[in-house]
Design an enzyme around this catalytic site. Structure first.
Site, PDB file in Angstrom:
ATOM      1  N   HIS A 166      57.110  53.596  20.319  1.00  0.00           N
ATOM      2  CA  HIS A 166      58.526  53.310  20.563  1.00  0.00           C
ATOM      3  C   HIS A 166      58.813  53.392  22.056  1.00  0.00           C
ATOM      4  O   HIS A 166      58.225  54.196  22.778  1.00  0.00           O
ATOM      5  CB  HIS A 166      59.470  54.205  19.776  1.00  0.00           C
ATOM      6  CG  HIS A 166      59.211  55.683  19.865  1.00  0.00           C
ATOM      7  ND1 HIS A 166      58.004  56.237  20.134  1.00  0.00           N
ATOM      8  CD2 HIS A 166      60.067  56.730  19.704  1.00  0.00           C
ATOM      9  CE1 HIS A 166      58.104  57.545  20.134  1.00  0.00           C
ATOM     10  NE2 HIS A 166      59.344  57.876  19.889  1.00  0.00           N
ATOM     11  N   HIS A 171      55.183  64.777  14.382  1.00  0.00           N
ATOM     12  CA  HIS A 171      56.109  63.897  13.674  1.00  0.00           C
ATOM     13  C   HIS A 171      55.370  63.121  12.597  1.00  0.00           C
ATOM     14  O   HIS A 171      54.205  62.741  12.799  1.00  0.00           O
ATOM     15  CB  HIS A 171      56.666  62.839  14.628  1.00  0.00           C
ATOM     16  CG  HIS A 171      57.646  63.353  15.617  1.00  0.00           C
ATOM     17  ND1 HIS A 171      58.784  64.021  15.276  1.00  0.00           N
ATOM     18  CD2 HIS A 171      57.667  63.265  16.960  1.00  0.00           C
ATOM     19  CE1 HIS A 171      59.464  64.320  16.362  1.00  0.00           C
ATOM     20  NE2 HIS A 171      58.805  63.892  17.401  1.00  0.00           N
ATOM     21  N   TYR A 223      60.175  70.143  21.405  1.00  0.00           N
ATOM     22  CA  TYR A 223      61.518  69.846  21.910  1.00  0.00           C
ATOM     23  C   TYR A 223      62.138  71.084  22.512  1.00  0.00           C
ATOM     24  O   TYR A 223      62.007  72.174  21.950  1.00  0.00           O
ATOM     25  CB  TYR A 223      62.438  69.390  20.772  1.00  0.00           C
ATOM     26  CG  TYR A 223      62.123  68.035  20.240  1.00  0.00           C
ATOM     27  CD1 TYR A 223      62.693  66.905  20.797  1.00  0.00           C
ATOM     28  CD2 TYR A 223      61.255  67.887  19.171  1.00  0.00           C
ATOM     29  CE1 TYR A 223      62.406  65.649  20.299  1.00  0.00           C
ATOM     30  CE2 TYR A 223      60.956  66.635  18.667  1.00  0.00           C
ATOM     31  CZ  TYR A 223      61.541  65.520  19.237  1.00  0.00           C
ATOM     32  OH  TYR A 223      61.249  64.293  18.745  1.00  0.00           O
TER      33      TYR A 223
HETATM   34 FE    FE Z   1      60.963  61.263  20.850  1.00  0.00          FE
END
Ligand code: FE
Length: 307
Positions: free
Chosen positions: A199, A246, A255
């Site tokens: 992405h 993920h 994160y």
């Molecule tokens: Fe990301």
């Protein structure tokens, strides 16, 4: 890159205190400070990037993302795509060369989800930082902190996902690499790529427009993600979740938050994409596993805290 949009080129992030932000992005993430301007913005890059900068920090009263820019192949792409974006019904504003330091003209527009994007084709190239372009060494020895290698993508929250899909896929030439659909087959997440990466930008359905979920930076290995986790503890940085993997894109990730509350990600690995790949689909019933592959459970903060 079907329509000439090459890669994520930069993101301008609003921070509450520039000095605190500098410590976070330079000393912890390992970005390199390259320049500053009369507006007080500072310009940073990750060491493998050939352009002069990819992250711009702007002091402000509220955190969030001002805009994300994509670099295009050449100047002619800008005029062609600006025309197509206008035909789609959006206003395109041309910002003059130099408004961002050492960057050419930019075509700026607001996407259906309310986020501001821009296209540009020219920026001063300073080459990879700390290594020569001739007989290059493997890496520079004086990198700091997490040693982020590149600005990779942003994940953004907004309402009109179908509008953004039309804009990014049909007009800007991105591919839909991966999606999440609800039980009625409505898309609730889009992972879009202009390249072979899993992405370059992603969107998650959310009732408000123009929300920033995270800016993400690439690390080389899972070991680097674990070391990033150590550094987060050593510096008492606010952790969101991870290290984990993920399901979506299969990247290995962690994160955390900058001192202004903007979320950052560093990750390694992940899937690749070719233009003939069908979109990978996750069903919303499996969203826990899609987002956090090991826990298989969503964390409320990850879903709701945005800037
Ligand atoms: Fe990301």
């Amino acid at each position: 890159m079907k329509k000439g949009v090459m890669r994520p080129g930069h993101v301008q992030i609003r921070v509450l205190d520039l000095e605190e932000a500098r410590k976070h992005y330079v000393d912890l993430l390992g970005l390199i400070e390259m320049d500053s301007d009369e507006q007080g913005r500072i310009y940073l890059k990750a060491w493998t990037e050939v352009d002069k900068y990819s992250v711009i920090l702007q002091e402000s009263d509220e955190p969030g993302m001002d805009f994300m820019g994509f670099k295009c192949l050449d100047e002619s792409v800008l005029d062609r795509l600006a025309g197509e974006i206008r035909a789609f019904g959006l206003t395109v504003t041309e910002l003059p060369a130099g408004e961002l330091k050492d960057c050419g003209r930019r075509m700026q527009f607001v996407a259906p989800t309310g986020h501001t994007f821009e296209l540009y084709a020219t920026k001063e190239q300073t080459g990879k930082w700390g290594v020569s372009n001739v007989n290059p060494e493997a890496w520079p020895r004086d990198l700091k902190g997490m040693k982020a290698t590149r600005f990779d993508h942003c994940l953004l929250y907004g309402d009109d996902l179908e509008g953004n899909l039309t804009l990014f896929r049909d007009i800007l030439g991105f591919d839909l690499a991966e999606q999440v659909v609800d039980p009625d087959n409505n898309r609730v997440a889009l992972f879009l790529t202009a390249s072979m990466k899993a992405h370059d930008v992603a969107f998650i359905k959310h009732p408000e427009k123009d929300k920033f979920h995270h800016a993400s930076f690439y690390l080389d290995t899972w070991q680097d993600v674990l070391q990033a986790a150590d550094l987060i503890s050593m510096t008492d940085t606010s952790l969101d979740i991870g290290p984990t993997r993920h399901g979506l894109t299969h990247g290995q990730t962690i994160y955390f938050f900058d001192p202004s509350g903007n979320r950052n990600e560093v990750f390694a690995g992940g899937d690749y994409h070719y233009p003939d790949h069908e979109p990978v689909t996750w069903q919303a019933g499996n969203l826990g596993k899609a987002i956090f592959y090991h826990d298989r459970q969503l964390n409320e903060r990850f879903l709701t805290v945005v800037t």
